[in-house]
Design a protein around this motif. Sequence first.
Motif, PDB file in Angstrom:
ATOM      1  N   ASN A   9       6.076   0.253  12.213  1.00 18.79           N
ATOM      2  CA  ASN A   9       5.514  -0.435  11.052  1.00 18.79           C
ATOM      3  C   ASN A   9       4.254   0.279  10.560  1.00 18.79           C
ATOM      4  N   PHE A  10       3.353   0.560  11.506  1.00 15.98           N
ATOM      5  CA  PHE A  10       2.066   1.178  11.171  1.00 15.98           C
ATOM      6  C   PHE A  10       2.264   2.591  10.618  1.00 15.98           C
ATOM      7  N   ASN A  11       3.076   3.381  11.334  1.00 20.38           N
ATOM      8  CA  ASN A  11       3.291   4.763  10.901  1.00 20.38           C
ATOM      9  C   ASN A  11       3.969   4.838   9.541  1.00 20.38           C
ATOM     10  N   LYS A  12       4.896   3.881   9.314  1.00 18.33           N
ATOM     11  CA  LYS A  12       5.587   3.856   8.039  1.00 18.33           C
ATOM     12  C   LYS A  12       4.597   3.594   6.899  1.00 18.33           C
ATOM     13  N   LEU A  13       3.723   2.624   7.138  1.00 20.65           N
ATOM     14  CA  LEU A  13       2.718   2.298   6.114  1.00 20.65           C
ATOM     15  C   LEU A  13       1.862   3.517   5.791  1.00 20.65           C
ATOM     16  N   MET A  14       1.439   4.228   6.852  1.00 18.30           N
ATOM     17  CA  MET A  14       0.584   5.389   6.647  1.00 18.30           C
ATOM     18  C   MET A  14       1.312   6.513   5.920  1.00 18.30           C
TER      19      MET A  14
ATOM     20  N   ILE B  87      -2.870  -9.859  19.210  1.00 15.54           N
ATOM     21  CA  ILE B  87      -3.571  -8.977  18.271  1.00 15.54           C
ATOM     22  C   ILE B  87      -4.259  -7.840  19.018  1.00 15.54           C
ATOM     23  N   HIS B  88      -4.884  -8.193  20.154  1.00 15.17           N
ATOM     24  CA  HIS B  88      -5.552  -7.161  20.951  1.00 15.17           C
ATOM     25  C   HIS B  88      -4.560  -6.098  21.413  1.00 15.17           C
ATOM     26  N   LYS B  89      -3.413  -6.558  21.862  1.00 11.50           N
ATOM     27  CA  LYS B  89      -2.409  -5.612  22.353  1.00 11.50           C
ATOM     28  C   LYS B  89      -1.933  -4.704  21.223  1.00 11.50           C
ATOM     29  N   ALA B  90      -1.687  -5.334  20.072  1.00 10.88           N
ATOM     30  CA  ALA B  90      -1.233  -4.555  18.921  1.00 10.88           C
ATOM     31  C   ALA B  90      -2.274  -3.504  18.538  1.00 10.88           C
ATOM     32  N   GLU B  91      -3.546  -3.915  18.628  1.00 10.32           N
ATOM     33  CA  GLU B  91      -4.615  -2.975  18.283  1.00 10.32           C
ATOM     34  C   GLU B  91      -4.567  -1.773  19.229  1.00 10.32           C
ATOM     35  N   GLU B  92      -4.423  -2.073  20.535  1.00 10.08           N
ATOM     36  CA  GLU B  92      -4.362  -0.993  21.521  1.00 10.08           C
ATOM     37  C   GLU B  92      -3.224  -0.032  21.210  1.00 10.08           C
ATOM     38  N   VAL B  93      -2.081  -0.615  20.807  1.00 11.01           N
ATOM     39  CA  VAL B  93      -0.924   0.221  20.496  1.00 11.01           C
ATOM     40  C   VAL B  93      -1.227   1.151  19.331  1.00 11.01           C
ATOM     41  N   MET B  94      -1.824   0.582  18.283  1.00 13.08           N
ATOM     42  CA  MET B  94      -2.088   1.405  17.096  1.00 13.08           C
ATOM     43  C   MET B  94      -3.150   2.460  17.387  1.00 13.08           C
ATOM     44  N   LEU B  95      -4.025   2.153  18.333  1.00  9.71           N
ATOM     45  CA  LEU B  95      -5.088   3.108  18.665  1.00  9.71           C
ATOM     46  C   LEU B  95      -4.557   4.322  19.427  1.00  9.71           C
ATOM     47  N   THR B  96      -3.305   4.252  19.891  1.00 11.66           N
ATOM     48  CA  THR B  96      -2.753   5.424  20.567  1.00 11.66           C
ATOM     49  C   THR B  96      -2.289   6.474  19.561  1.00 11.66           C
ATOM     50  N   THR B  97      -2.273   6.119  18.263  1.00  9.90           N
ATOM     51  CA  THR B  97      -1.905   7.116  17.254  1.00  9.90           C
ATOM     52  C   THR B  97      -3.103   8.036  17.012  1.00  9.90           C
ATOM     53  N   ASP B  98      -2.882   9.082  16.237  1.00  5.72           N
ATOM     54  CA  ASP B  98      -3.952  10.049  16.020  1.00  5.72           C
ATOM     55  C   ASP B  98      -4.797   9.758  14.785  1.00  5.72           C
ATOM     56  N   TYR B  99      -4.584   8.581  14.180  1.00  4.71           N
ATOM     57  CA  TYR B  99      -5.424   8.225  13.031  1.00  4.71           C
ATOM     58  C   TYR B  99      -6.802   7.800  13.536  1.00  4.71           C
ATOM     59  N   SER B 100      -7.769   7.757  12.587  1.00  4.80           N
ATOM     60  CA  SER B 100      -9.164   7.488  12.948  1.00  4.80           C
ATOM     61  C   SER B 100      -9.323   6.233  13.816  1.00  4.80           C
ATOM     62  N   TYR B 101      -9.819   6.449  15.031  1.00  3.93           N
ATOM     63  CA  TYR B 101     -10.040   5.337  15.954  1.00  3.93           C
ATOM     64  C   TYR B 101     -11.036   4.354  15.373  1.00  3.93           C
ATOM     65  N   THR B 102     -12.155   4.909  14.850  1.00  5.21           N
ATOM     66  CA  THR B 102     -13.240   4.076  14.325  1.00  5.21           C
ATOM     67  C   THR B 102     -12.723   3.111  13.273  1.00  5.21           C
ATOM     68  N   SER B 103     -11.917   3.660  12.370  1.00  7.22           N
ATOM     69  CA  SER B 103     -11.447   2.886  11.240  1.00  7.22           C
ATOM     70  C   SER B 103     -10.510   1.755  11.688  1.00  7.22           C
ATOM     71  N   ILE B 104      -9.518   2.092  12.532  1.00  6.82           N
ATOM     72  CA  ILE B 104      -8.563   1.078  12.999  1.00  6.82           C
ATOM     73  C   ILE B 104      -9.295   0.011  13.815  1.00  6.82           C
ATOM     74  N   HIS B 105     -10.168   0.478  14.688  1.00 11.31           N
ATOM     75  CA  HIS B 105     -10.880  -0.435  15.580  1.00 11.31           C
ATOM     76  C   HIS B 105     -11.719  -1.437  14.792  1.00 11.31           C
ATOM     77  N   SER B 106     -12.492  -0.942  13.814  1.00 11.30           N
ATOM     78  CA  SER B 106     -13.361  -1.856  13.061  1.00 11.30           C
ATOM     79  C   SER B 106     -12.533  -2.821  12.227  1.00 11.30           C
ATOM     80  N   GLY B 107     -11.442  -2.312  11.622  1.00 10.95           N
ATOM     81  CA  GLY B 107     -10.600  -3.176  10.807  1.00 10.95           C
ATOM     82  C   GLY B 107     -10.008  -4.321  11.620  1.00 10.95           C
ATOM     83  N   CYS B 108      -9.442  -3.984  12.790  1.00 15.26           N
ATOM     84  CA  CYS B 108      -8.807  -5.008  13.629  1.00 15.26           C
ATOM     85  C   CYS B 108      -9.838  -6.007  14.165  1.00 15.26           C
ATOM     86  N   ASP B 109     -10.987  -5.474  14.560  1.00 19.91           N
ATOM     87  CA  ASP B 109     -12.035  -6.324  15.114  1.00 19.91           C
ATOM     88  C   ASP B 109     -12.491  -7.367  14.098  1.00 19.91           C
TER      89      ASP B 109
END
Lengths: 307, 339
Positions: free
Chosen positions: A16-21, A56-78
């Motif tokens: 889902n995430f990769n498709k969106l990107m 939600i936390h688990k999903a965040e962890e999953v998305m953070l394993t991608t190579d997109y900006s950690y900072t950006s994904i982390h702050s958005g989910c938080d």
Amino acid sequence: MPSHRDGVVETEILTNFNKLMDENPDMSPAVAAVTTLVNLMKKSNAGTMSELRDTIHKAEEVMLTTDYSYTSIHSGCDQFLRYITLANTLDTNFQKIMLQRGQSFMDKMIKARESIAKLAAGFIDDGATILTHGHSRVVLEVMKTAANQKKRFTVYVTESSPDKSGYQMEKELTKLGIPTVVILDFGIGYIMEKVQLVMVGAEGVMESGGIINKIGTYPIAICAKQMNKPFYVVTESFKFVREYPLNQMDVPDRFKYRASKLKSSKDLSKEHPIVDYTPPEYIDLLFTDLGVLTSSAVSDELINMYC
Amino acid sequence: MPAGDGDKANDLKERIALFVDELKKGTSQGSCDVAIKTINLLIRIISQTKFSTEKDLIRHVAAEGSKIQAGDPSENIIGNIIFRVLKIIRDEWREISQANDTEAQISHTLKASIIEAVSEFKTEIEGCVDNIAALAPNYINENDVVLTIGRSRTVEALFKHAASKGIKFQVLVSECAPFYKGHEMAKNLAQAKINTTLITECQIGIVMPRVNKVVIGTHSIMANGGLKAVTGTNILSVLAKETNKPVIVCSSMYKLSPLFHSTPKHASFNKFATPSEILDYEDAELLSKVEVMAPIFDYVPPHLVYMILSNNGAQPVSYVYRLVKDFYHPDDVEQPTNS
């Protein structure tokens, strides 16, 4: 939940995430992450608050394993989690309420860029020369708005190693009819005297009011300060992170290296960081969807969000 | 929206026109005077307007306000007062609509309470100079050597208050060419038996090392903490920074503008006066050969300012953003685009 079920959900989140990107090159990783979370919530049948929080936390962890900006994904989910859980959780209908709040958060995120562009374009004069660093979607939007206001200005953009994203920026600016010149990363000192202001995006804004951004932003900020040129940061408020780095070494490794690098590399000291930290004293103003802020205002806004 | 009574409406129009005229001629007596006159007009405008929702009122006040502002676009004080009043309208409406249910009740009490709140704001403005002056003993010490530039009513009151408390200090007044408001300041201070020395702008660099602090007034404070102050203030502040002397700015809070001074080209930032003080009309033949300019304002970047002494007490410059947020509503304030 049995573990094989977890695996299925994980791959679903990732696709889902990769498709969106992939489908929306203009989308910030934070927006894609939150959109994924909202989709997840629609399907989720979490019965309690803490279950939802876990999901939600688990999903965040999953998305953070991608190579997109950690900072950006982390702050958005938080911020997303913080925002939706501010609702009255005693209500038995909490799933519906949370989903509504989640959607309204997502809508706000999507509208943010437009409102920032309107604010920041006022700071671009007719006849201005602007230096920017690499490719930033929100900086591009600002320049587009300014160009639509019939302002003529020139942009110098660094080629921005290692991914040379500056050339992409040049392509898109030229398409808008804005005269653009790509310069070497080491050319910033040479070009600074010609420049009226510096405008960069950010991957994350720290509690100190400093920013985490593509490597090379810090030297530009130092150079701008030395030559007394205003250094402006254009960024959405969903990039505000509760971190307070004291120096470059203090920035968490997760912010500095791609997830794949962190996994594969044994000796990080031999790796190139992809971002650097620009301390607040080098930043004149931040244009955000919360208004035009000085860097000292950032911690105030974060306190509003989280406390 | 049409105002009520015909006579009253005409009277109001006349008053606005009179004030706009005054602004165009530049004959007003300082910023406090401008502020009070603006607020008086706004009170009249509000009391003569018939409105059903608060949005109507805001729109009407904003429209009338922009007519006043047109008299002198560079006079931020007018804008500040208008934005403040609009914020007051919003606040009062929110408070009243929470307490009352029916719309009739709301609009009935709204006007009275808005006018009361605005009048309170007016009283606050009138007391500003005295409030700031009362802080003098905390900031002016025995044997201080204080440097100031031009004439500011607030700074003058501050010095006089310090002197009245028996503090012995010396004031250096920079004359502030080409309008020489500093002469008047020096005279007034000397009459109050304060040890006063008049200097020219060129001498600021020479005296700076033996100065303890710099105390200045300002026309307005921009939203990033920078100053829009009389010409000469920037060079004074740069020199103060060079020798690490604190620059203390005395300013009432109504001078705080929600606008940013983004670039030197800012459309309505500066104002140019007649250069007759620089070049005599007798030398008119020179005019075809040289350009003579007399800009009125300097922009002083925020990092040169040490602190702001206001009617709410001392404020650090880095805190200005917060005050702007408290005083103004973002929907009322639109940043001027420079087109």
